[in-house]
Design a protein around this motif. Structure first.
Motif, PDB file in Angstrom:
ATOM      1  N   LEU A  19       0.835  -1.203   0.000  1.00 41.01           N
ATOM      2  CA  LEU A  19       0.000   0.000   0.000  1.00 41.01           C
ATOM      3  C   LEU A  19       0.869   1.252   0.000  1.00 41.01           C
ATOM      4  CD1 LEU A  19      -2.831   1.225   0.194  1.00 41.01           C
ATOM      5  CD2 LEU A  19      -2.578   1.168   2.664  1.00 41.01           C
ATOM      6  N   LEU A 127      -9.001   0.966 -19.991  1.00 40.31           N
ATOM      7  CA  LEU A 127      -9.879   1.871 -20.719  1.00 40.31           C
ATOM      8  C   LEU A 127      -9.220   3.234 -20.880  1.00 40.31           C
ATOM      9  CD1 LEU A 127     -13.113   0.923 -18.785  1.00 40.31           C
ATOM     10  CD2 LEU A 127     -12.659   0.380 -21.139  1.00 40.31           C
ATOM     11  N   PHE A 130     -10.597   6.004 -23.285  1.00 42.57           N
ATOM     12  CA  PHE A 130     -11.940   6.358 -22.827  1.00 42.57           C
ATOM     13  C   PHE A 130     -11.857   7.242 -21.575  1.00 42.57           C
ATOM     14  CE2 PHE A 130     -16.163   4.393 -21.385  1.00 42.57           C
ATOM     15  CZ  PHE A 130     -16.876   5.251 -22.177  1.00 42.57           C
ATOM     16  N   TYR A 131     -10.940   6.865 -20.682  1.00 47.13           N
ATOM     17  CA  TYR A 131     -10.726   7.621 -19.443  1.00 47.13           C
ATOM     18  C   TYR A 131     -10.274   9.046 -19.751  1.00 47.13           C
ATOM     19  CZ  TYR A 131      -7.925   9.115 -15.441  1.00 47.13           C
ATOM     20  OH  TYR A 131      -7.371   9.834 -14.433  1.00 47.13           O
ATOM     21  N   ALA A 134     -13.141  11.084 -20.847  1.00 50.50           N
ATOM     22  CA  ALA A 134     -14.102  11.317 -19.763  1.00 50.50           C
ATOM     23  C   ALA A 134     -13.621  12.432 -18.845  1.00 50.50           C
ATOM     24  CB  ALA A 134     -14.330  10.038 -18.973  1.00 50.50           C
ATOM     25  N   SER A 137     -13.586  15.826 -20.436  1.00 55.61           N
ATOM     26  CA  SER A 137     -14.916  16.408 -20.634  1.00 55.61           C
ATOM     27  C   SER A 137     -15.465  16.956 -19.315  1.00 55.61           C
ATOM     28  CB  SER A 137     -15.877  15.374 -21.210  1.00 55.61           C
ATOM     29  OG  SER A 137     -16.358  14.536 -20.198  1.00 55.61           O
ATOM     30  N   ALA A 138     -15.061  16.342 -18.202  1.00 56.87           N
ATOM     31  CA  ALA A 138     -15.550  16.825 -16.909  1.00 56.87           C
ATOM     32  C   ALA A 138     -14.986  18.207 -16.579  1.00 56.87           C
ATOM     33  CB  ALA A 138     -15.202  15.830 -15.808  1.00 56.87           C
ATOM     34  N   THR A 140     -14.980  20.688 -18.394  1.00 61.83           N
ATOM     35  CA  THR A 140     -15.891  21.716 -18.937  1.00 61.83           C
ATOM     36  C   THR A 140     -16.702  22.371 -17.832  1.00 61.83           C
ATOM     37  OG1 THR A 140     -16.111  20.207 -20.782  1.00 61.83           O
ATOM     38  CG2 THR A 140     -17.579  22.085 -20.765  1.00 61.83           C
ATOM     39  N   ILE A 141     -17.042  21.573 -16.807  1.00 58.82           N
ATOM     40  CA  ILE A 141     -17.780  22.108 -15.663  1.00 58.82           C
ATOM     41  C   ILE A 141     -17.035  23.293 -15.060  1.00 58.82           C
ATOM     42  CG2 ILE A 141     -18.557  21.554 -13.312  1.00 58.82           C
ATOM     43  CD1 ILE A 141     -20.243  20.007 -15.039  1.00 58.82           C
ATOM     44  N   LEU A 144     -17.673  26.497 -16.987  1.00 60.40           N
ATOM     45  CA  LEU A 144     -18.983  27.076 -16.685  1.00 60.40           C
ATOM     46  C   LEU A 144     -18.998  27.707 -15.299  1.00 60.40           C
ATOM     47  CD1 LEU A 144     -21.452  24.458 -18.149  1.00 60.40           C
ATOM     48  CD2 LEU A 144     -21.259  26.831 -18.782  1.00 60.40           C
ATOM     49  N   ALA A 163     -18.148  26.112 -23.252  1.00 63.21           N
ATOM     50  CA  ALA A 163     -18.754  24.821 -22.925  1.00 63.21           C
ATOM     51  C   ALA A 163     -19.460  24.242 -24.140  1.00 63.21           C
ATOM     52  CB  ALA A 163     -19.734  24.987 -21.774  1.00 63.21           C
ATOM     53  N   ALA A 164     -20.181  25.092 -24.906  1.00 60.99           N
ATOM     54  CA  ALA A 164     -20.877  24.579 -26.087  1.00 60.99           C
ATOM     55  C   ALA A 164     -19.873  24.000 -27.076  1.00 60.99           C
ATOM     56  CB  ALA A 164     -21.668  25.703 -26.740  1.00 60.99           C
ATOM     57  N   VAL A 167     -18.346  20.655 -25.639  1.00 57.00           N
ATOM     58  CA  VAL A 167     -19.284  19.529 -25.688  1.00 57.00           C
ATOM     59  C   VAL A 167     -19.487  19.073 -27.133  1.00 57.00           C
ATOM     60  CG1 VAL A 167     -21.691  18.908 -25.289  1.00 57.00           C
ATOM     61  CG2 VAL A 167     -20.436  20.104 -23.544  1.00 57.00           C
ATOM     62  N   LEU A 187      -8.642  -0.417 -25.773  1.00 54.97           N
ATOM     63  CA  LEU A 187      -8.669   1.001 -25.408  1.00 54.97           C
ATOM     64  C   LEU A 187      -7.457   1.372 -24.572  1.00 54.97           C
ATOM     65  CD1 LEU A 187     -12.432   1.275 -24.510  1.00 54.97           C
ATOM     66  CD2 LEU A 187     -11.305   2.781 -26.087  1.00 54.97           C
TER      67      LEU A 187
END
Lengths: 349, 167
Positions: A19, A127, A130-131, A134, A137-138, A140-141, A144, A163-164, A167, A187
């Motif tokens: 760990l 992935l 894909f990650y 993802a 894209s988060a 973008t919050i 805003l 943002a537009a 997206v 992936l």
């Protein structure tokens, strides 16, 4: 990650549990990635000014540091750290303070899955690709949040545009990578790079005509995704002052700046890994893999700078037209075409 | 370690969900909801469903909540004045009671005679496993859902057009 945990295991012997190794390795990789991000911003601000100067027949920074203003970014950094941290009175304070960090963390998290060299990857996820899409894209919050919390109409318009745009252009960006995923059958970023072994003719962008078009689509969409010219509508100086970070100063502004240049390098790194063979050299055996990877990515960054200082800015309606009516259908054709190509050449299982 | 992470993610998720309901500003509520989704993605990842975890972030945090925030900002999301919020505290507590009762019933029903188990679930949610289910076993249902979505998109388009037929 593996490299780091092995290194710590060698240094500490049995002194650390598994760990502890995991935490120490993870922290070190995160630190390295943050340093890479910071150095990107430092090197690329200087490079951008020099490229802009070259294209506009002028010198760009020349004074700080003896040779061609190489220490200009350091001077800028000192200046920006010394600035007063202003939070507007009517701003939504918690959101205003949080927004730059959301954007920065979204960018830093995506770096975890970039394979710089064999084994040198912070998180070797199944992935991976894909990650990356993802977590970026988060972020973008964060745009805003910044635009809203500033309580300023230019910021809000900038955020809405940003943002537009993010997206919308995510869709051709991801669709353009799907043919590669179909060919590789994975992936995982490492697998995608390893599938391109054996010289330039094995790189994915030369795999078939559809993939070449997909690479061009990815490149254009990636410029729009990082809000740079000719797609820099979120921060059009003539209309919106500076877009969603109009109200930010000092260190908080620096985080936006850092994230912008880090994202610029990030999309180039993904393009390198997915389409341009990652750490594989042009020909011959693998040689200095990390350096090869960085050179390819930096060349793509320079290409993006060249485009930024050459092409005029699009209008908002043109921006959406290009995305939804041209790039998305073309990307779908590429996915279909690559599938048919695989069937025709007998590569499909 | 996994147990600790599970309770951490789950606790943060519930806390963020509570803050979503309790915040006075609509934008703050939306941001708390995003945080709650991210924690839910963490729980999915711990339940050996990485594909679902990433989808959760990509679709909910990255796309749906961006649209939500867009709408809230364009409509200048209302911020409840403090005194109104104060008045509604009693009402909120009253409404929270039946909700809490339902939650207790649901949790006790779900936990009935079952060990809390995670991390060692026999089914894994990798991309391949999800694709196997969606594109082989439930292919017809999957494609039918896409037709339903298409109908919804066309309906929204036709409702959104104005009189002259301009988009």
């Amino acid at each position: 990650m593996q490299v780091m945990t092995d290194l710590f295991a060698r240094i500490f012997g049995d002194g650390l549990s598994s760990l502890g190794l995991l935490v120490a390795g993870g922290l070190t990789m995160a630190l390295i990635m943050a340093l890479v991000m910071a150095s990107c911003a430092i090197v690329f601000t200087w490079a951008e000014r020099k490229v802009a100067g070259f294209i506009q027949s002028r010198y760009g920074p020349m004074r700080v540091g003896r040779w061609h203003g190489v220490l200009q970014p350091v001077a800028d950094m000192v200046k920006i750290l010394g600035k007063e941290d202003i939070v507007p009175r009517d701003a939504d304070k918690p959101l205003f303070m949080l927004a730059p960090f959301v954007i920065f963390v979204g960018s830093l998290m995506a770096w975890a899955a970039i394979p710089f060299a064999p084994g040198f990857i912070a998180a070797d996820l199944d992935l991976g690709l894909f990650y990356i899409f993802a977590v970026s894209s988060a972020a973008t919050i964060g745009i805003l949040m910044a635009g809203w919390a500033s309580n300023n109409k230019w910021s809000l318009y900038g955020a809405a545009r940003g943002a537009a745009q993010a997206v919308s252009y995510e869709i051709p960006l991801a669709l353009a990578c799907i043919p590669v995923v179909m060919i590789t059958g994975s992936l995982n970023m490492n697998d995608i790079v390893i599938a391109q072994q054996g010289g330039i003719w094995r790189w994915h962008f030369l795999h078939d005509p559809f993939l070449f078009v997909a690479f061009l689509l990815y490149f254009v969409a990636s410029i729009a995704e990082v809000n740079r010219g000719p797609f820099d509508l979120p921060e059009t100086e003539s209309e919106l002052v500076a877009g969603y970070h109009t109200e930010y100063t000092g260190m908080r502004f620096a985080f936006f700046f850092l994230a912008e240049y880090a994202n610029l390098f990030l999309v180039s790194c993904v393009a390198t890994a997915v389409f341009l063979g990652g750490w594989q050299p042009l020909f011959g055996p693998v040689f200095l893999p990390g350096l090869v990877f960085v050179i390819k990515a930096v060349l793509l960054v320079l290409l993006q700078m060249w485009l930024r200082w050459t092409l005029p800015r699009l209008r908002v309606d043109q921006l959406m037209h290009v995305c939804w009516k041209v790039m998305v259908p073309l990307a779908l054709v590429c996915v279909l075409g690559a599938g048919i190509w695989m069937l025709a050449t007998g590569q499909a299982g | 370690m996994e147990t600790f992470l599970f309770y951490l993610c789950g606790g943060l998720m519930l806390g963020a969900a509570a803050m979503t309901v309790a915040s006075r500003s609509a934008v703050a509520a939306a941001v708390w909801l995003v945080f709650s989704f991210v924690c839910a993605a963490g729980v999915f990842a711990l339940l050996a469903a990485p594909f679902l975890a990433i989808l959760q972030i990509l679709i909910y945090a990255g796309a749906i909540m961006v649209l939500f925030l867009f709408v809230i900002m364009m409509l200048q999301g209302p911020v409840l004045p403090a005194e109104v919020a104060g008045r509604t505290v009693g009402r909120k507590a009253l409404l929270a009671l039946p909700a809490a009762a339902i939650a207790v019933i649901l949790i006790s029903w779900a936990a009935r005679g079952r060990e809390a188990s995670f991390g060692a679930t026999p089914v894994t949610g990798t991309a391949a496993a999800v694709a196997e289910l969606l594109l082989n076993r439930y292919l017809l249902a999957f494609e039918l859902i896409s037709i339903v979505l298409l109908v919804a998109i066309v309906g929204a388009m036709s409702l959104g057009r104005n009189e002259e037929g301009q988009p």
